[in-house]
Design a protein around this motif. Structure first.
Motif, mmCIF file in Angstrom:
data_model
loop_
_atom_site.group_PDB
_atom_site.id
_atom_site.type_symbol
_atom_site.label_atom_id
_atom_site.label_comp_id
_atom_site.label_asym_id
_atom_site.label_seq_id
_atom_site.Cartn_x
_atom_site.Cartn_y
_atom_site.Cartn_z
ATOM 1 N N LEU A 130 0.839 -1.207 0.000
ATOM 2 C CA LEU A 130 0.000 0.000 0.000
ATOM 3 C C LEU A 130 0.869 1.249 0.000
ATOM 4 O O LEU A 130 0.573 2.223 -0.707
ATOM 5 C CB LEU A 130 -0.936 -0.003 1.209
ATOM 6 C CG LEU A 130 -2.005 -1.097 1.224
ATOM 7 C CD1 LEU A 130 -2.690 -1.156 2.586
ATOM 8 C CD2 LEU A 130 -3.023 -0.898 0.111
ATOM 9 N N ARG A 149 -5.540 -1.797 -3.105
ATOM 10 C CA ARG A 149 -6.159 -2.899 -2.358
ATOM 11 C C ARG A 149 -6.650 -3.974 -3.316
ATOM 12 O O ARG A 149 -6.482 -5.167 -3.057
ATOM 13 C CB ARG A 149 -7.305 -2.367 -1.495
ATOM 14 C CG ARG A 149 -6.825 -1.516 -0.352
ATOM 15 C CD ARG A 149 -7.969 -0.921 0.438
ATOM 16 N NE ARG A 149 -7.442 -0.100 1.529
ATOM 17 C CZ ARG A 149 -8.018 0.035 2.698
ATOM 18 N NH1 ARG A 149 -9.171 -0.556 2.947
ATOM 19 N NH2 ARG A 149 -7.464 0.783 3.633
ATOM 20 N N PHE A 160 -5.876 -3.773 5.826
ATOM 21 C CA PHE A 160 -6.713 -2.732 5.234
ATOM 22 C C PHE A 160 -7.501 -1.996 6.309
ATOM 23 O O PHE A 160 -7.654 -0.771 6.259
ATOM 24 C CB PHE A 160 -7.692 -3.330 4.217
ATOM 25 C CG PHE A 160 -7.056 -3.940 2.990
ATOM 26 C CD1 PHE A 160 -5.723 -3.725 2.668
ATOM 27 C CD2 PHE A 160 -7.801 -4.756 2.152
ATOM 28 C CE1 PHE A 160 -5.156 -4.291 1.531
ATOM 29 C CE2 PHE A 160 -7.250 -5.325 1.028
ATOM 30 C CZ PHE A 160 -5.918 -5.098 0.706
#
Length: 133
Positions: free
Chosen positions: A93, A99, A129
């Motif tokens: 990320l 994602r 996440f």
């Protein structure tokens, strides 16, 4: 980022280069891993900085983004490296992997490593996440 890594690679020791590359990829998460080894295996922490990050991640040929996709795939396929997988999902990320791309990479591993490994990887991604700002 890869241009910066390649430019500076010739002027730094392996350890210095490894520290810089780890920081660029993992930020504080990488520092925590290194710090956690200080009281039990400081030499191993140095090896971790010098070889994977000072030597391999700083090589030309693949950019950091591609290297992190490969790392996420490999750690998912191993099926027994969840803490490291979480660090590298966060690193992915940090270096611009979306994602959706992370989820697709992990799902791809169901074909080669099996559904349990992919499921574990997806659950690890879900945690990262949730916690990643």
């Amino acid at each position: 980022m890869q241009d910066t890594i390649e430019r500076q690679a010739g002027q730094e020791s392996r350890l210095e280069r490894g520290k810089r590359v780890l920081s660029e990829i993992d930020g504080k998460a990488g520092e925590k891993v290194i710090d956690s080894l200080a009281d039990i295996a400081p030499d191993f922490a140095r090896y971790l900085l010098e070889f994977p990050f000072g030597d391999i991640y700083s090589r030309p040929g693949l950019d950091i983004r591609a290297r992190e996709i490969a790392t996420i795939a490999a750690l998912t396929a191993l099926g027994n490296a969840t803490p490291q997988l979480k660090v590298h999902i966060a690193a992915g990320l940090n270096v611009g992997i979306s994602r959706d791309e992370i989820v697709e990479t992990i799902m791809q591993m169901a074909v080669y490593a099996g559904f349990p490994a992919a499921l574990n990887g997806l659950f690890a991604a879900k945690e990262v996440f949730r916690d990643h700002v």
